[in-house]
Design a protein around this motif. Sequence first.
Motif, mmCIF file in Angstrom:
data_model
loop_
_atom_site.group_PDB
_atom_site.id
_atom_site.type_symbol
_atom_site.label_atom_id
_atom_site.label_comp_id
_atom_site.label_asym_id
_atom_site.label_seq_id
_atom_site.Cartn_x
_atom_site.Cartn_y
_atom_site.Cartn_z
ATOM 1 N N PHE A 109 37.466 37.675 35.880
ATOM 2 C CA PHE A 109 36.202 37.912 36.579
ATOM 3 C C PHE A 109 35.932 36.811 37.605
ATOM 4 N N ILE A 110 36.120 35.558 37.184
ATOM 5 C CA ILE A 110 35.803 34.415 38.048
ATOM 6 C C ILE A 110 36.731 34.358 39.253
ATOM 7 N N LEU A 111 38.046 34.475 39.018
ATOM 8 C CA LEU A 111 39.021 34.336 40.103
ATOM 9 C C LEU A 111 38.942 35.504 41.088
ATOM 10 N N THR A 112 38.533 36.674 40.610
ATOM 11 C CA THR A 112 38.380 37.817 41.514
ATOM 12 C C THR A 112 37.295 37.550 42.547
ATOM 13 N N TRP B 285 47.788 40.055 40.035
ATOM 14 C CA TRP B 285 47.862 39.205 38.847
ATOM 15 C C TRP B 285 46.492 38.995 38.210
ATOM 16 N N GLU B 286 45.421 39.051 39.010
ATOM 17 C CA GLU B 286 44.079 38.886 38.447
ATOM 18 C C GLU B 286 43.704 40.102 37.596
ATOM 19 N N ILE B 287 44.086 41.282 38.054
ATOM 20 C CA ILE B 287 43.836 42.496 37.273
ATOM 21 C C ILE B 287 44.678 42.494 36.005
ATOM 22 N N LEU B 288 45.936 42.038 36.112
ATOM 23 C CA LEU B 288 46.809 41.956 34.941
ATOM 24 C C LEU B 288 46.264 40.960 33.922
ATOM 25 N N ILE B 289 45.668 39.868 34.395
ATOM 26 C CA ILE B 289 45.055 38.888 33.489
ATOM 27 C C ILE B 289 43.930 39.554 32.698
ATOM 28 N N PHE B 290 43.110 40.343 33.382
ATOM 29 C CA PHE B 290 42.007 41.039 32.708
ATOM 30 C C PHE B 290 42.545 41.993 31.641
ATOM 31 N N LEU B 291 43.556 42.798 31.994
ATOM 32 C CA LEU B 291 44.120 43.754 31.049
ATOM 33 C C LEU B 291 44.753 43.036 29.857
ATOM 34 N N ALA B 292 45.436 41.926 30.134
ATOM 35 C CA ALA B 292 46.041 41.159 29.043
ATOM 36 C C ALA B 292 44.968 40.615 28.111
ATOM 37 N N GLY B 293 43.854 40.173 28.694
ATOM 38 C CA GLY B 293 42.755 39.662 27.876
ATOM 39 C C GLY B 293 42.173 40.733 26.978
ATOM 40 N N VAL B 294 41.993 41.952 27.513
ATOM 41 C CA VAL B 294 41.453 43.057 26.715
ATOM 42 C C VAL B 294 42.410 43.422 25.574
#
Length: 452
Positions: A315-318, A278-287
């Motif tokens: 970035f922070i949660l990772t 979900w942290e990676i998905l958050i990054f992709l959604a942000g981009v």
Amino acid sequence: MIKKLQNIILFFACWSAILTVSAQQKVYYYAIDDNISKPALRLTERAVKDATEMKADYILLELNTFGGELDAADKIRTLLLNAPMPTMVFINNNAASAGALIAIACDSIYMASGASMGAASVVNQNGEVLPDKYQSYMRSLMRATAEKNHRNPDIAQAMVDPDVEVKGVSEKGKVLTFTTEEAMANGFCEGKAESREEVLQSAGLGRHNLVEQNLSWIDKFINFLVNPVVSGILIMCIVGGLYFELQSPGLGLPSIIALIGALLFFAPHYLEGLAQHWEILIFLAGVVLLMLEIFVIPGFGVAGISGIILIFAAFILTMVFNVGFKFNFNPSLDAATQIGTSALIVVISTTAGFFLSLWLGKKLITADTRFGSLALKTELDTSHGFSAQDMRMQQYVGKEGVAATFMRPAGKINIDGEILEATSEHGLIDKGTDIVVVKFENAQLVVKKGKG
């Protein structure tokens, strides 16, 4: 008769050799010779896993550290305390701060001449001792660990708390640090040794089979990438790549740099269980939201701001330990402090990446250097028959029209049915807005919003 006797002797010789090999104790060896952080935790996880699988009789850790992250040290401590085989530590120089916690978590401690152990107060990045609420958990960790391994818990606490006085050992007002001789005299060191071989001899393992931790190049590379400093550099690459890409849209070198930076940042954290899906998905959604805001949606509003927030959050949660949506915060530090530390790394890296991109852009394109050739500098003046601008466009100065596209600030305008390229003098202009051409500059019509 002689041949029969030779066979008997050969049989007993082989049997003796088999017994000798089987009597050898298998010792798994690994070393931590750096600050205590995620890479050190990975080494210990690998050590306990490998030692368990090969059914080693002992784990030997060679330790030299000035301390580091308490959450990583706490996890290393837990791994060593719960290891299915006895653990030994050889302090070849220093076991300070978080290193002292790791050392007393081992069943046996051996120290080299001139080595030291202690000074386990929790400090910030500037080496300043943090308030008592941050020391409380460390005190309890040191006491509990010492008790588990039958060592004096008061002495362990004195390594953290200067207010603890142990008669004949520690003065009040000073944090305790042991030399090798002092540690031996007070039951915090089983013996003096100058090498790992001497450690094993002192432990009564004269005949042993030493198995060294052998990291593959992939393991070493992952250890390198999960280092907080390297993570910060990768964030700078991602931000810098995105910045340059926005200056000249289209898939190019900046996009590739940003993509590689993102892969190198998230992949090792994901493989080691530090980053979740979900942290990676958050990054992709942000981009995606940021790209939509820049190239599709007029203006800069909810989508763009949400995209930036999601990228920062990823970035922070990772960089915070968690399993699923359950975060494993260090009990000695409140959640806000730990998230704040990760956020500080991200903010510093992002800011540095942005300004470094500005500096590089100026140096690579306009500077009079080897790389300055990226920009053309040949002067084409009118004396050689060149015209810097199509002066026919001057006729449109002062004329009114409408914005044919959204201008951010460049776009198209419609003047008397003719579609022309133009740029906004101030801010963004929505499609359909009345405009007036104020000047012709740098081969470009410059417009502003009209009175209508």
